[in-house]
Scaffold this motif. Structure first.
Motif, PDB file in Angstrom:
ATOM      1  N   ASP A  59       3.832   7.299 -23.223  1.00  0.00           N
ATOM      2  CA  ASP A  59       3.443   8.697 -23.033  1.00  0.00           C
ATOM      3  C   ASP A  59       2.418   8.834 -21.919  1.00  0.00           C
ATOM      4  O   ASP A  59       2.462   9.777 -21.119  1.00  0.00           O
ATOM      5  N   ASP A  60       1.487   7.893 -21.869  1.00  0.00           N
ATOM      6  CA  ASP A  60       0.418   7.963 -20.876  1.00  0.00           C
ATOM      7  C   ASP A  60       0.838   7.426 -19.512  1.00  0.00           C
ATOM      8  O   ASP A  60       0.097   7.575 -18.534  1.00  0.00           O
ATOM      9  N   PHE A  61       2.011   6.806 -19.427  1.00  0.00           N
ATOM     10  CA  PHE A  61       2.459   6.250 -18.145  1.00  0.00           C
ATOM     11  C   PHE A  61       2.641   7.337 -17.096  1.00  0.00           C
ATOM     12  O   PHE A  61       2.426   7.103 -15.905  1.00  0.00           O
ATOM     13  N   ALA A  62       3.020   8.535 -17.528  1.00  0.00           N
ATOM     14  CA  ALA A  62       3.171   9.643 -16.585  1.00  0.00           C
ATOM     15  C   ALA A  62       1.863   9.926 -15.853  1.00  0.00           C
ATOM     16  O   ALA A  62       1.855  10.282 -14.665  1.00  0.00           O
ATOM     17  N   THR A  63       0.736   9.758 -16.561  1.00  0.00           N
ATOM     18  CA  THR A  63      -0.570   9.946 -15.934  1.00  0.00           C
ATOM     19  C   THR A  63      -0.963   8.724 -15.114  1.00  0.00           C
ATOM     20  O   THR A  63      -1.483   8.853 -14.004  1.00  0.00           O
ATOM     21  N   LEU A  64      -0.695   7.545 -15.642  1.00  0.00           N
ATOM     22  CA  LEU A  64      -1.032   6.311 -14.920  1.00  0.00           C
ATOM     23  C   LEU A  64      -0.395   6.265 -13.540  1.00  0.00           C
ATOM     24  O   LEU A  64      -1.023   5.865 -12.560  1.00  0.00           O
ATOM     25  N   ARG A  65       0.859   6.663 -13.456  1.00  0.00           N
ATOM     26  CA  ARG A  65       1.586   6.539 -12.184  1.00  0.00           C
ATOM     27  C   ARG A  65       1.074   7.511 -11.122  1.00  0.00           C
ATOM     28  O   ARG A  65       1.392   7.368  -9.940  1.00  0.00           O
ATOM     29  N   GLN A  66       0.277   8.491 -11.537  1.00  0.00           N
ATOM     30  CA  GLN A  66      -0.284   9.437 -10.576  1.00  0.00           C
ATOM     31  C   GLN A  66      -1.665   9.007 -10.075  1.00  0.00           C
ATOM     32  O   GLN A  66      -2.197   9.603  -9.146  1.00  0.00           O
ATOM     33  N   GLN A  67      -2.230   7.974 -10.685  1.00  0.00           N
ATOM     34  CA  GLN A  67      -3.575   7.531 -10.324  1.00  0.00           C
ATOM     35  C   GLN A  67      -3.544   6.529  -9.181  1.00  0.00           C
ATOM     36  O   GLN A  67      -2.522   5.871  -8.941  1.00  0.00           O
ATOM     37  N   PRO A  68      -4.689   6.356  -8.482  1.00  0.00           N
ATOM     38  CA  PRO A  68      -4.803   5.221  -7.555  1.00  0.00           C
ATOM     39  C   PRO A  68      -4.570   3.937  -8.340  1.00  0.00           C
ATOM     40  O   PRO A  68      -4.944   3.846  -9.522  1.00  0.00           O
ATOM     41  N   PHE A  69      -3.966   2.943  -7.703  1.00  0.00           N
ATOM     42  CA  PHE A  69      -3.588   1.748  -8.450  1.00  0.00           C
ATOM     43  C   PHE A  69      -4.779   1.070  -9.120  1.00  0.00           C
ATOM     44  O   PHE A  69      -4.661   0.568 -10.239  1.00  0.00           O
ATOM     45  N   ALA A  70      -5.925   1.036  -8.460  1.00  0.00           N
ATOM     46  CA  ALA A  70      -7.089   0.367  -9.047  1.00  0.00           C
ATOM     47  C   ALA A  70      -7.456   0.980 -10.393  1.00  0.00           C
ATOM     48  O   ALA A  70      -7.819   0.270 -11.340  1.00  0.00           O
ATOM     49  N   SER A  71      -7.337   2.308 -10.501  1.00  0.00           N
ATOM     50  CA  SER A  71      -7.654   2.975 -11.766  1.00  0.00           C
ATOM     51  C   SER A  71      -6.597   2.667 -12.818  1.00  0.00           C
ATOM     52  O   SER A  71      -6.926   2.387 -13.976  1.00  0.00           O
ATOM     53  N   ALA A  72      -5.328   2.729 -12.414  1.00  0.00           N
ATOM     54  CA  ALA A  72      -4.247   2.434 -13.351  1.00  0.00           C
ATOM     55  C   ALA A  72      -4.342   0.989 -13.834  1.00  0.00           C
ATOM     56  O   ALA A  72      -4.140   0.702 -15.018  1.00  0.00           O
ATOM     57  N   TYR A  73      -4.673   0.091 -12.918  1.00  0.00           N
ATOM     58  CA  TYR A  73      -4.811  -1.327 -13.268  1.00  0.00           C
ATOM     59  C   TYR A  73      -5.873  -1.507 -14.361  1.00  0.00           C
ATOM     60  O   TYR A  73      -5.655  -2.203 -15.356  1.00  0.00           O
ATOM     61  N   THR A  74      -7.010  -0.871 -14.184  1.00  0.00           N
ATOM     62  CA  THR A  74      -8.100  -0.990 -15.146  1.00  0.00           C
ATOM     63  C   THR A  74      -7.677  -0.462 -16.516  1.00  0.00           C
ATOM     64  O   THR A  74      -7.958  -1.072 -17.550  1.00  0.00           O
ATOM     65  N   GLU A  75      -6.984   0.678 -16.533  1.00  0.00           N
ATOM     66  CA  GLU A  75      -6.538   1.250 -17.800  1.00  0.00           C
ATOM     67  C   GLU A  75      -5.559   0.321 -18.509  1.00  0.00           C
ATOM     68  O   GLU A  75      -5.640   0.124 -19.735  1.00  0.00           O
ATOM     69  N   ILE A  76      -4.632  -0.266 -17.759  1.00  0.00           N
ATOM     70  CA  ILE A  76      -3.643  -1.147 -18.379  1.00  0.00           C
ATOM     71  C   ILE A  76      -4.296  -2.417 -18.895  1.00  0.00           C
ATOM     72  O   ILE A  76      -3.990  -2.900 -19.997  1.00  0.00           O
ATOM     73  N   VAL A  77      -5.227  -2.980 -18.134  1.00  0.00           N
ATOM     74  CA  VAL A  77      -5.920  -4.187 -18.583  1.00  0.00           C
ATOM     75  C   VAL A  77      -6.755  -3.895 -19.835  1.00  0.00           C
ATOM     76  O   VAL A  77      -6.829  -4.717 -20.754  1.00  0.00           O
ATOM     77  N   ASN A  78      -7.374  -2.725 -19.893  1.00  0.00           N
ATOM     78  CA  ASN A  78      -8.101  -2.340 -21.110  1.00  0.00           C
ATOM     79  C   ASN A  78      -7.148  -2.254 -22.304  1.00  0.00           C
ATOM     80  O   ASN A  78      -7.496  -2.650 -23.429  1.00  0.00           O
ATOM     81  N   PHE A  79      -5.973  -1.744 -22.061  1.00  0.00           N
ATOM     82  CA  PHE A  79      -4.955  -1.661 -23.100  1.00  0.00           C
ATOM     83  C   PHE A  79      -4.567  -3.066 -23.568  1.00  0.00           C
ATOM     84  O   PHE A  79      -4.453  -3.338 -24.769  1.00  0.00           O
ATOM     85  N   GLU A  80      -4.390  -3.973 -22.629  1.00  0.00           N
ATOM     86  CA  GLU A  80      -4.056  -5.359 -22.955  1.00  0.00           C
ATOM     87  C   GLU A  80      -5.182  -6.031 -23.738  1.00  0.00           C
ATOM     88  O   GLU A  80      -4.941  -6.853 -24.627  1.00  0.00           O
ATOM     89  N   ASN A  81      -6.399  -5.676 -23.409  1.00  0.00           N
ATOM     90  CA  ASN A  81      -7.546  -6.209 -24.134  1.00  0.00           C
ATOM     91  C   ASN A  81      -7.486  -5.800 -25.606  1.00  0.00           C
ATOM     92  O   ASN A  81      -7.747  -6.604 -26.505  1.00  0.00           O
TER      93      ASN A  81
END
Length: 229
Positions: free
Chosen positions: A132-154
């Motif tokens: 659901d949140d991927f729609a927002t992630l794909r609109q962000q600068p990659f550095a921000s999306a990367y941080t969000e995904i890594v936090n999710f993995e954490n």
């Protein structure tokens, strides 16, 4: 994005408190920004399935550099099977229909796919939140999306409620998402990854990581080539 993704994750964690009879000792490593070079800025070595995303990028680059020009879904499937070799499996008509619904009806397709899976309810909640949140992630600068995904993995790696299979599926999807969002992959904006592509990858991940990679390649390339499923 943090206001969108993190509340969903917290809700998923609460739902997962008693979701599984099978517990595993969490990896003590804490996820973070790991060895991101210019060439591998999507990398997170602490994700045990990181190689799936990396291999996906390598296969996609091979497709782009080899001059394939498919005009049908069958042509896309054949090209990917050639590139992936033994890692690929034959795609049947039911799977082709799945690609179509993943692209055109991503939310309902994800709900159906997860309902028929053997994942714990907690893992299903995590995947629903992430997609659901991927729609927002794909609109962000990659550095921000990367941080969000890594936090999710954490959060995934520290959960004691997820089974080994749950984690494998989740880590496969997040690895593929990270590498598919890396803008150094495809400067041409026509190569943007859609929510439907990630739904297709999620469906494949329920079988194994190679099928997740194959599904994402087929879905993304067919969409880029304007091929109707």
């Amino acid at each position: 994005m943090k206001n969108v993704l993190l509340p969903g994750l917290l809700s998923a964690v609460l739902l997962m408190a008693c979701s599984s009879d099978t517990e595993l000792t969490p990896n003590e490593a804490v996820y973070g920004q790991t060895m991101k070079s210019t060439a591998l800025q999507a990398e997170n070595k602490l994700n045990p399935y990181d190689s799936i995303g990396r291999n996906y990028r390598e296969f996609l680059s091979e497709y782009q550099n080899t001059g394939y020009n498919p005009t049908t879904f069958s042509g896309v499937s054949t090209a990917i099977a050639t590139i992936m070799g033994s890692k690929a499996v034959a795609i049947d008509n039911n799977e082709q229909a799945l690609f179509s619904t993943s692209i055109n009806l991503p939310s309902s397709t994800l709900t159906s796919v997860l309902a028929n899976s053997t994942l714990s309810q907690g893992a299903k909640d995590y995947l629903t939140t992430f997609v659901d949140d991927f729609a927002t992630l794909r609109q962000q600068p990659f550095a921000s999306a990367y941080t969000e995904i890594v936090n999710f993995e954490n959060t995934i790696t520290n959960s004691i409620a997820l089974t080994t299979n749950d984690q494998g599926v989740l880590f496969t999807v997040t690895s593929l998402a990270r590498y598919s969002l890396d803008h150094s992959c495809c400067e041409d904006t026509d190569w943007e990854t859609s929510v439907g592509n990630i739904v297709a990858a999620t469906s494949g991940a329920l079988t194994d990581s190679n099928k997740a990679m194959q599904y994402l390649l087929i879905s993304r390339i067919a969409q880029h080539e304007n091929i109707t499923f």
